[in-house]
Scaffold this motif. Structure first.
Motif, mmCIF file in Angstrom:
data_model
loop_
_atom_site.group_PDB
_atom_site.id
_atom_site.type_symbol
_atom_site.label_atom_id
_atom_site.label_comp_id
_atom_site.label_asym_id
_atom_site.label_seq_id
_atom_site.Cartn_x
_atom_site.Cartn_y
_atom_site.Cartn_z
ATOM 1 N N ASP A 86 0.865 -1.112 -0.199
ATOM 2 C CA ASP A 86 0.023 0.112 0.100
ATOM 3 C C ASP A 86 0.801 1.226 -0.010
ATOM 4 N N ILE A 87 1.896 1.259 0.660
ATOM 5 C CA ILE A 87 2.888 2.274 0.769
ATOM 6 C C ILE A 87 3.574 2.684 -0.699
ATOM 7 N N GLN A 88 3.843 1.558 -1.370
ATOM 8 C CA GLN A 88 4.352 1.660 -2.583
ATOM 9 C C GLN A 88 3.216 2.355 -3.495
ATOM 10 N N LYS A 89 2.190 1.722 -3.351
ATOM 11 C CA LYS A 89 0.984 2.275 -4.474
ATOM 12 C C LYS A 89 0.462 3.449 -3.985
ATOM 13 N N GLY A 90 0.817 4.043 -2.733
ATOM 14 C CA GLY A 90 0.348 5.382 -2.429
ATOM 15 C C GLY A 90 -1.223 5.327 -2.021
#
Length: 206
Positions: A86-90
């Motif tokens: 989720d962090i990588q996808k924002g």
């Protein structure tokens, strides 16, 4: 005998959280399996259903969030990797994200832990004080006035302690033992999830 044990949800909850706590308490903390966490949390759903209208919102929200995590665990193996994706996808703070749902499920577990703590130290047959304190501590800070008002009204429709134990198929002594087990084992699991959020600088108040 087996079917009798299957009718005792507090035992299922306790056993599944003891397994999670064993992982959470290891010094070289392994990544907690998303499937194991989600299945343990799904066992808790029955408790919200037993508390009646006051916690209907929590039951519906909690079950939906746990189901999302269960589905996600089919393709994402661990909780840290779930958050990292989720962090990588924002998308961490987006409604419906796995990370946001994980935070909501953590609050549900926290609420049950506080509820059990309060039941264990509260005399009498009423659950109102115990449930009110658990709600005020865990959920109320994140709810608007209308929801808090509705929950407050619903507290008068809570089952009695003896009614709750009957629904859970436990007597007073066995229920106390199982509640103590959950309080003891859920603590490290809650801390594990909180540490996962704070280590990623995500915070816990959203």
């Amino acid at each position: 005998m087996g079917s009798n044990e299957a009718d005792k949800p507090l035992r299922r909850i306790g056993a599944s959280f003891e397994q999670l706590a064993a992982v959470a308490k290891q010094q070289q903390q392994p990544a907690m399996a998303a499937g194991d966490f989600s299945r343990a949390c799904s066992n808790v759903s029955v408790l919200f259903g037993c508390l009646g209208i006051a916690f209907k919102f929590a039951e519906m929200d909690y079950v939906a969030k746990v189901n999302d995590l269960l589905e996600a665990s089919k393709t994402i193996s661990t909780l840290p990797s779930m958050v990292e994706l989720d962090i990588q996808k924002g998308t961490v703070r987006q409604a419906g994200s796995h990370t946001r749902n994980l935070l909501r499920v953590k609050r549900g577990i926290d609420m049950v832990k506080v509820l059990f703590e309060q039941i264990l130290v509260t005399e009498g047959n009423s659950l109102k004080d115990a449930a009110s304190k658990a709600y005020a501590q865990v959920f109320a800070p994140h709810h608007g006035w209308a929801i808090r008002k509705a929950v407050g009204a619903g507290m008068y429709a809570l089952p009695s302690k003896s009614q709750l134990l009957k629904k859970l198929n436990e007597d007073e002594n066995s229920a106390r033992a199982q509640m103590q087990s959950f309080v003891r084992s859920s603590g490290p699991v809650i801390l594990y999830v909180e540490d996962l959020f704070t280590s990623k600088n995500l915070g816990l108040d959203w």
